[in-house]
Write a protein that holds these residues in place. Structure first.
Motif, PDB file in Angstrom:
ATOM      1  N   GLY A  46     -12.906 -46.385 -46.663  1.00 13.08           N
ATOM      2  CA  GLY A  46     -12.824 -45.406 -47.735  1.00 13.08           C
ATOM      3  C   GLY A  46     -13.836 -44.278 -47.585  1.00 13.08           C
ATOM      4  O   GLY A  46     -13.542 -43.120 -47.870  1.00 13.08           O
ATOM      5  N   VAL A  47     -15.027 -44.614 -47.107  1.00 16.48           N
ATOM      6  CA  VAL A  47     -16.089 -43.612 -46.985  1.00 16.48           C
ATOM      7  C   VAL A  47     -15.728 -42.532 -45.979  1.00 16.48           C
ATOM      8  O   VAL A  47     -15.969 -41.338 -46.216  1.00 16.48           O
ATOM      9  CB  VAL A  47     -17.422 -44.297 -46.593  1.00 16.48           C
ATOM     10  CG1 VAL A  47     -18.464 -43.262 -46.185  1.00 16.48           C
ATOM     11  CG2 VAL A  47     -17.951 -45.127 -47.752  1.00 16.48           C
ATOM     12  N   VAL A  48     -15.165 -42.912 -44.842  1.00 15.35           N
ATOM     13  CA  VAL A  48     -14.889 -41.929 -43.789  1.00 15.35           C
ATOM     14  C   VAL A  48     -13.642 -41.099 -44.088  1.00 15.35           C
ATOM     15  O   VAL A  48     -13.375 -40.122 -43.376  1.00 15.35           O
ATOM     16  CB  VAL A  48     -14.730 -42.613 -42.414  1.00 15.35           C
ATOM     17  CG1 VAL A  48     -15.988 -43.382 -42.049  1.00 15.35           C
ATOM     18  CG2 VAL A  48     -13.519 -43.546 -42.396  1.00 15.35           C
ATOM     19  N   SER A  49     -12.881 -41.451 -45.125  1.00 14.12           N
ATOM     20  CA  SER A  49     -11.708 -40.658 -45.478  1.00 14.12           C
ATOM     21  C   SER A  49     -12.159 -39.340 -46.107  1.00 14.12           C
ATOM     22  O   SER A  49     -12.990 -39.340 -47.013  1.00 14.12           O
ATOM     23  CB  SER A  49     -10.817 -41.414 -46.469  1.00 14.12           C
ATOM     24  OG  SER A  49     -10.412 -42.655 -45.930  1.00 14.12           O
ATOM     25  N   PRO A  50     -11.626 -38.201 -45.638  1.00 17.52           N
ATOM     26  CA  PRO A  50     -12.044 -36.898 -46.179  1.00 17.52           C
ATOM     27  C   PRO A  50     -11.763 -36.789 -47.669  1.00 17.52           C
ATOM     28  O   PRO A  50     -10.739 -37.262 -48.159  1.00 17.52           O
ATOM     29  CB  PRO A  50     -11.194 -35.903 -45.380  1.00 17.52           C
ATOM     30  CG  PRO A  50     -10.828 -36.626 -44.127  1.00 17.52           C
ATOM     31  CD  PRO A  50     -10.671 -38.069 -44.537  1.00 17.52           C
ATOM     32  N   GLY A  51     -12.675 -36.185 -48.387  1.00 15.22           N
ATOM     33  CA  GLY A  51     -12.529 -36.005 -49.824  1.00 15.22           C
ATOM     34  C   GLY A  51     -13.599 -35.050 -50.316  1.00 15.22           C
ATOM     35  O   GLY A  51     -14.280 -34.386 -49.525  1.00 15.22           O
ATOM     36  N   PRO A  52     -13.808 -34.963 -51.638  1.00 12.71           N
ATOM     37  CA  PRO A  52     -14.809 -34.035 -52.178  1.00 12.71           C
ATOM     38  C   PRO A  52     -16.219 -34.324 -51.680  1.00 12.71           C
ATOM     39  O   PRO A  52     -17.009 -33.388 -51.493  1.00 12.71           O
ATOM     40  CB  PRO A  52     -14.690 -34.233 -53.693  1.00 12.71           C
ATOM     41  CG  PRO A  52     -13.962 -35.524 -53.879  1.00 12.71           C
ATOM     42  CD  PRO A  52     -13.065 -35.653 -52.701  1.00 12.71           C
ATOM     43  N   SER A  53     -16.548 -35.591 -51.466  1.00  9.76           N
ATOM     44  CA  SER A  53     -17.888 -35.921 -50.975  1.00  9.76           C
ATOM     45  C   SER A  53     -18.106 -35.358 -49.573  1.00  9.76           C
ATOM     46  O   SER A  53     -19.163 -34.782 -49.268  1.00  9.76           O
ATOM     47  CB  SER A  53     -18.086 -37.442 -50.962  1.00  9.76           C
ATOM     48  OG  SER A  53     -17.974 -37.971 -52.261  1.00  9.76           O
ATOM     49  N   PHE A  54     -17.107 -35.509 -48.722  1.00 10.36           N
ATOM     50  CA  PHE A  54     -17.198 -34.980 -47.359  1.00 10.36           C
ATOM     51  C   PHE A  54     -17.353 -33.461 -47.385  1.00 10.36           C
ATOM     52  O   PHE A  54     -18.193 -32.885 -46.662  1.00 10.36           O
ATOM     53  CB  PHE A  54     -15.950 -35.370 -46.568  1.00 10.36           C
ATOM     54  CG  PHE A  54     -15.950 -34.894 -45.145  1.00 10.36           C
ATOM     55  CD1 PHE A  54     -16.487 -35.680 -44.132  1.00 10.36           C
ATOM     56  CD2 PHE A  54     -15.425 -33.656 -44.807  1.00 10.36           C
ATOM     57  CE1 PHE A  54     -16.496 -35.238 -42.817  1.00 10.36           C
ATOM     58  CE2 PHE A  54     -15.428 -33.202 -43.504  1.00 10.36           C
ATOM     59  CZ  PHE A  54     -15.958 -33.998 -42.504  1.00 10.36           C
ATOM     60  N   LEU A  55     -16.559 -32.793 -48.213  1.00 10.55           N
ATOM     61  CA  LEU A  55     -16.634 -31.335 -48.305  1.00 10.55           C
ATOM     62  C   LEU A  55     -18.020 -30.887 -48.759  1.00 10.55           C
ATOM     63  O   LEU A  55     -18.586 -29.931 -48.219  1.00 10.55           O
ATOM     64  CB  LEU A  55     -15.580 -30.817 -49.287  1.00 10.55           C
ATOM     65  CG  LEU A  55     -14.125 -30.816 -48.822  1.00 10.55           C
ATOM     66  CD1 LEU A  55     -13.207 -30.419 -49.967  1.00 10.55           C
ATOM     67  CD2 LEU A  55     -13.947 -29.848 -47.651  1.00 10.55           C
ATOM     68  N   MET A  56     -18.553 -31.575 -49.766  1.00 17.22           N
ATOM     69  CA  MET A  56     -19.852 -31.187 -50.293  1.00 17.22           C
ATOM     70  C   MET A  56     -20.964 -31.366 -49.274  1.00 17.22           C
ATOM     71  O   MET A  56     -21.806 -30.485 -49.088  1.00 17.22           O
ATOM     72  CB  MET A  56     -20.144 -32.000 -51.561  1.00 17.22           C
ATOM     73  CG  MET A  56     -21.310 -31.466 -52.392  1.00 17.22           C
ATOM     74  SD  MET A  56     -22.923 -31.940 -51.772  1.00 17.22           S
ATOM     75  CE  MET A  56     -22.859 -33.692 -52.049  1.00 17.22           C
ATOM     76  N   ILE A  57     -20.966 -32.496 -48.571  1.00 11.80           N
ATOM     77  CA  ILE A  57     -22.001 -32.750 -47.574  1.00 11.80           C
ATOM     78  C   ILE A  57     -21.893 -31.749 -46.423  1.00 11.80           C
ATOM     79  O   ILE A  57     -22.896 -31.183 -45.969  1.00 11.80           O
ATOM     80  CB  ILE A  57     -21.889 -34.186 -47.019  1.00 11.80           C
ATOM     81  CG1 ILE A  57     -22.229 -35.209 -48.103  1.00 11.80           C
ATOM     82  CG2 ILE A  57     -22.809 -34.369 -45.810  1.00 11.80           C
ATOM     83  CD1 ILE A  57     -23.679 -35.231 -48.508  1.00 11.80           C
ATOM     84  N   ALA A  58     -20.672 -31.507 -45.954  1.00  7.93           N
ATOM     85  CA  ALA A  58     -20.466 -30.589 -44.833  1.00  7.93           C
ATOM     86  C   ALA A  58     -20.949 -29.196 -45.190  1.00  7.93           C
ATOM     87  O   ALA A  58     -21.668 -28.550 -44.411  1.00  7.93           O
ATOM     88  CB  ALA A  58     -18.997 -30.558 -44.434  1.00  7.93           C
ATOM     89  N   ARG A  59     -20.594 -28.711 -46.364  1.00  7.35           N
ATOM     90  CA  ARG A  59     -20.986 -27.356 -46.718  1.00  7.35           C
ATOM     91  C   ARG A  59     -22.492 -27.259 -46.981  1.00  7.35           C
ATOM     92  O   ARG A  59     -23.129 -26.275 -46.591  1.00  7.35           O
ATOM     93  CB  ARG A  59     -20.214 -26.869 -47.950  1.00  7.35           C
ATOM     94  CG  ARG A  59     -20.495 -25.384 -48.192  1.00  7.35           C
ATOM     95  CD  ARG A  59     -19.831 -24.829 -49.432  1.00  7.35           C
ATOM     96  NE  ARG A  59     -20.174 -23.426 -49.559  1.00  7.35           N
ATOM     97  CZ  ARG A  59     -21.316 -22.977 -50.060  1.00  7.35           C
ATOM     98  NH1 ARG A  59     -22.225 -23.841 -50.478  1.00  7.35           N
ATOM     99  NH2 ARG A  59     -21.552 -21.682 -50.147  1.00  7.35           N
ATOM    100  N   SER A  60     -23.063 -28.252 -47.642  1.00  6.62           N
ATOM    101  CA  SER A  60     -24.515 -28.231 -47.880  1.00  6.62           C
ATOM    102  C   SER A  60     -25.274 -28.182 -46.561  1.00  6.62           C
ATOM    103  O   SER A  60     -26.265 -27.459 -46.428  1.00  6.62           O
ATOM    104  CB  SER A  60     -24.942 -29.460 -48.680  1.00  6.62           C
ATOM    105  OG  SER A  60     -24.399 -29.438 -49.975  1.00  6.62           O
ATOM    106  N   SER A  61     -24.795 -28.924 -45.578  1.00  5.29           N
ATOM    107  CA  SER A  61     -25.485 -28.999 -44.294  1.00  5.29           C
ATOM    108  C   SER A  61     -25.364 -27.711 -43.502  1.00  5.29           C
ATOM    109  O   SER A  61     -26.320 -27.247 -42.881  1.00  5.29           O
ATOM    110  CB  SER A  61     -24.926 -30.164 -43.465  1.00  5.29           C
ATOM    111  OG  SER A  61     -25.039 -31.372 -44.173  1.00  5.29           O
ATOM    112  N   VAL A  62     -24.183 -27.107 -43.531  1.00  4.51           N
ATOM    113  CA  VAL A  62     -23.960 -25.929 -42.707  1.00  4.51           C
ATOM    114  C   VAL A  62     -24.459 -24.657 -43.378  1.00  4.51           C
ATOM    115  O   VAL A  62     -24.851 -23.702 -42.705  1.00  4.51           O
ATOM    116  CB  VAL A  62     -22.460 -25.800 -42.343  1.00  4.51           C
ATOM    117  CG1 VAL A  62     -21.648 -25.300 -43.507  1.00  4.51           C
ATOM    118  CG2 VAL A  62     -22.257 -24.897 -41.135  1.00  4.51           C
TER     119      VAL A  62
END
Length: 211
Positions: A17-33
């Motif tokens: 479930g964790v590795v499935s793309p969702g709002p959490s993935f989007l938020m982490i990716a954008r915060s990092s980049v």
């Protein structure tokens, strides 16, 4: 069920479930980049603690609670959906705002505490995550779990959640993804905002009574 098998089964189910793309993935990716690797890692810690909170609730019968009280699950969907819509609005509104770039990368008025809080709130605002935790624990947790299993689950869940999102943070904060983002910030932010807004609308729509 053997406690070791139960622990590995629960962590394996959560990892899927964790590795499935969702709002959490989007938020982490954008915060990092868009902000920094440190911000992405801080948000990852928030995600991990949010997972620990869900694990604790699951141990107290979260799945049964949501099954018995449909209105509670619907309310969680509405709150989570509205939160995602609010995030999408802020992201869309700030899409055209340029970032200041230093030798260490882009900077933005976002501290580590704010990044941590954003990660934590994003995690706990997703009612589907609550259902995933509740379902997995209900299916795989022994009826009478041993004390060591109960003690091992929270830190293990934290490692799975925070570990995955830390990997995402490190990957997206690398030089090439960051440079690509800076070149196309306007439309990348708007695509991310549209995706997040779509998830929010879907949650709110799912909570509406079915005629």
């Amino acid at each position: 069920m053997d406690p070791v098998v139960a622990l590995l089964g629960i962590l394996g189910g959560l990892a899927v479930g964790v590795v499935s793309p969702g709002p959490s993935f989007l938020m982490i990716a954008r915060s990092s980049v868009s902000v920094s690797r440190q911000a992405g890692l801080a948000a990852s810690v928030g995600m991990g603690l949010g997972g620990v909170l869900f694990a604790g609730l699951a141990l107290f019968g979260l799945h049964s609670l949501l099954t018995q009280f449909a209105w509670l699950y619907a309310g969680l969907k509405i709150v989570g959906g509205l939160y995602l819509l609010w995030m999408a609005y802020r992201l869309w509104r700030g899409a055209s705002v340029p970032l200041t770039v230093t030798a260490d990368g882009p900077t933005a008025p976002t501290g580590l505490w704010r990044a941590f809080t954003l990660g934590f709130v994003t995690q706990i605002s997703n009612p589907k995550t609550a259902v995933v935790y509740g379902s997995i624990f209900a299916a795989l947790l022994p009826a009478e779990p041993s004390n060591w299993l109960l003690l091992a689950l929270p830190p293990s869940v934290f490692v799975v959640e925070a570990g995955w999102y830390a990997i995402v943070a490190v990957a997206f904060s690398a030089e090439q993804p960051r440079a690509a983002y800076l070149r196309s910030k306007d439309w990348v932010d708007r695509v991310a905002a549209a995706a997040m807004g779509g998830l929010g609308l879907r949650l709110v729509a799912d909570a509406a009574p079915q005629g």
